[in-house]
Design a protein around this motif. Structure first.
Motif, short mmCIF file in Angstrom:
data_model
loop_
_atom_site.label_atom_id
_atom_site.label_comp_id
_atom_site.label_asym_id
_atom_site.label_seq_id
_atom_site.Cartn_x
_atom_site.Cartn_y
_atom_site.Cartn_z
N SER A 125 0.76 -1.33 0.03
CA SER A 125 -0.21 -0.11 0.01
C SER A 125 0.86 1.41 -0.11
CB SER A 125 -0.95 -0.07 1.30
OG SER A 125 -1.49 1.18 1.41
N ALA A 127 0.19 3.50 1.91
CA ALA A 127 0.32 3.86 3.22
C ALA A 127 1.80 3.62 3.95
CB ALA A 127 -0.64 3.11 4.10
N VAL A 128 2.32 2.83 3.32
CA VAL A 128 3.96 2.68 4.26
C VAL A 128 4.98 3.82 3.64
CG1 VAL A 128 3.57 0.22 4.02
CG2 VAL A 128 4.75 1.22 2.17
N TYR A 144 9.78 3.97 4.52
CA TYR A 144 8.94 3.92 5.96
C TYR A 144 9.97 4.32 7.03
CZ TYR A 144 6.31 1.90 9.96
OH TYR A 144 5.51 1.79 11.02
N HIS A 150 2.16 6.05 12.55
CA HIS A 150 1.57 5.47 11.59
C HIS A 150 0.35 4.63 11.99
CE1 HIS A 150 5.95 5.75 10.29
NE2 HIS A 150 5.31 5.86 9.22
N ALA A 154 -0.81 0.77 8.24
CA ALA A 154 0.44 1.13 7.54
C ALA A 154 1.66 0.28 8.24
CB ALA A 154 0.79 2.39 7.83
N LYS A 157 1.51 -3.34 6.99
CA LYS A 157 1.93 -3.42 5.72
C LYS A 157 3.47 -3.42 5.55
CE LYS A 157 -1.46 -4.55 2.96
NZ LYS A 157 -1.35 -5.87 2.25
N HIS A 158 4.04 -2.45 6.37
CA HIS A 158 5.36 -2.36 6.34
C HIS A 158 6.27 -3.63 6.96
CE1 HIS A 158 9.56 -0.92 7.43
NE2 HIS A 158 9.44 -1.34 8.58
N ASN A 178 2.67 -1.00 -4.56
CA ASN A 178 2.00 -0.20 -3.61
C ASN A 178 0.73 0.53 -4.18
OD1 ASN A 178 4.96 -0.66 -3.26
ND2 ASN A 178 4.04 0.12 -1.13
N SER A 294 -4.23 11.80 8.41
CA SER A 294 -4.39 11.36 7.18
C SER A 294 -5.41 11.81 6.22
CB SER A 294 -4.51 9.58 7.38
OG SER A 294 -5.96 9.42 7.73
#
Length: 335
Positions: A125, A127-128, A144, A150, A154, A157-158, A178, A294
């Motif tokens: 994503s 988001a990272v 990241y 976060h 996120a 996913k990281h 991503n 966000s």
């Protein structure tokens, strides 16, 4: 044979269809309670022969906590597209999301060891991403930053990506994509399938993010694997759009007036209420610092790397919205 996890999701189902269109045999994972009728019905938005393609899918239930079960599912599998994930921005979902996204990915990769699997595509994503390039945009080098706050999504996913890179270091051919917010049809009540319900409301936020059509994500994912492009990550977004632009477009199509933008100060009041009443009113818990940031910030993201690598041209966001909104409205009328 190809394995697609999370194949009932908004992206997984379209990757399955893209693979079938290219003549590949597909095994697809699902949960025991997955609604396959809904999946089959949604394929009509992407092909004139939905039943023909659907009947070619080999569906399997899988337990991502059971390595032996995963090894059985991977029998004769050469390529894996790992789309399965839990998406949530509510703090109460954090523990389950960490388990599903991180542990599930780790177990799947362990099961791939000493198996027939040669290629692995992981769906991550935007988001990272952290940090801006010289053009003031996020790109594939926007690594990241663990020092920043976060969302649990996120974070999950990281650390999932870290598991994938570990497998790559041990010899598995991997590629990470991503995507931005995926615009697609079907699965209207989960994950990004909810965007049309959300955009049709009369309120929106002051920030923005990046969007991409599900058909583009599916095509690029399969192209990367077919062209043996590994050891890299690729951001997949079409355009950067504010939430107000997106909501305006959808509401105009619905014949509704422009939305009202919720001021950041109002959201911060919600954050204060969360501190004192979140224990009593669980819905308030979503009004935390990370979530508020966000929806009130708008970091632009670059898609130059994938465009240059594949010469790919993305569908414009408004064209994508128009197509999938019509599908959404048609489904709502039937129901």
């Amino acid at each position: 044979m190809v394995l697609v996890t999370g194949a009932t999701g908004i992206l997984g189902r379209v990757i399955v269809l893209e693979l079938l269109k290219r003549g590949k045999s597909v095994r697809a994972t699902k949960r025991k309670f997955s609604n396959l009728d809904e999946v089959c019905n949604s394929l009509k938005f992407y092909t004139e022969n939905p039943n023909e393609f659907f009947n070619r899918i080999e569906w399997v239930d899988v337990d991502f906590d059971d390595i032996d079960s995963l090894r059985t599912v991977l029998n004769d599998i050469v390529e894996v597209y790992h789309c399965a994930a839990k998406v949530s921005f509510h703090p109460s979902s954090s523990k389950k999301m960490y388990h599903t996204n991180i542990e599930g990915t780790r177990n799947l990769l362990y099961a791939c060891e000493n198996s027939s699997v040669k290629k692995f595509c992981f769906v991550s994503s935007i988001a990272v991403l952290d940090g801006l390039n010289e053009n003031g945009e996020m790109d594939e080098n926007s690594d990241y930053n663990p020092k920043l706050d976060h969302s649990p999504y996120a974070v999950s996913k990281h650390f999932s990506e870290m598991e994938v890179w570990r497998a790559a270091a041990e010899g598995l051919k991997v590629v990470i994509i991503n995507p931005g917010i995926i615009i697609g049809s079907g699965n209207w009540n989960e994950s990004s399938g909810l965007i049309f319900k959300n955009f049709s409301k009369g309120l929106t936020f002051s920030g923005g993010t990046s969007y991409v059509d599900v058909r583009d994500v599916a095509k690029i994912s399969v192209d990367l694997m077919d062209k043996n492009i590994f050891g890299e990550r690729f951001i997949l977004i079409s355009e950067n759009k504010s939430y107000q632009q997106m909501t305006d477009f959808v509401r105009k199509k619905l014949g509704k007036p422009a939305p009202k933008v919720i001021a950041k100060s109002v959201l911060q009041v919600g954050q204060v209420l969360n501190l004192f009443l979140g224990w009593l009113l669980p819905p308030l818990r979503i009004a935390n610092k990370v979530n508020i940031e966000s929806v009130t910030t708008f970091n632009k993201i670059s898609n130059q790397k994938i465009k240059e690598k594949l010469g790919f041209e993305f569908l414009p966001v408004e064209e994508s919205l128009d197509f999938h909104l019509n599908n959404y409205l048609n489904d709502q009328r039937k129901n």
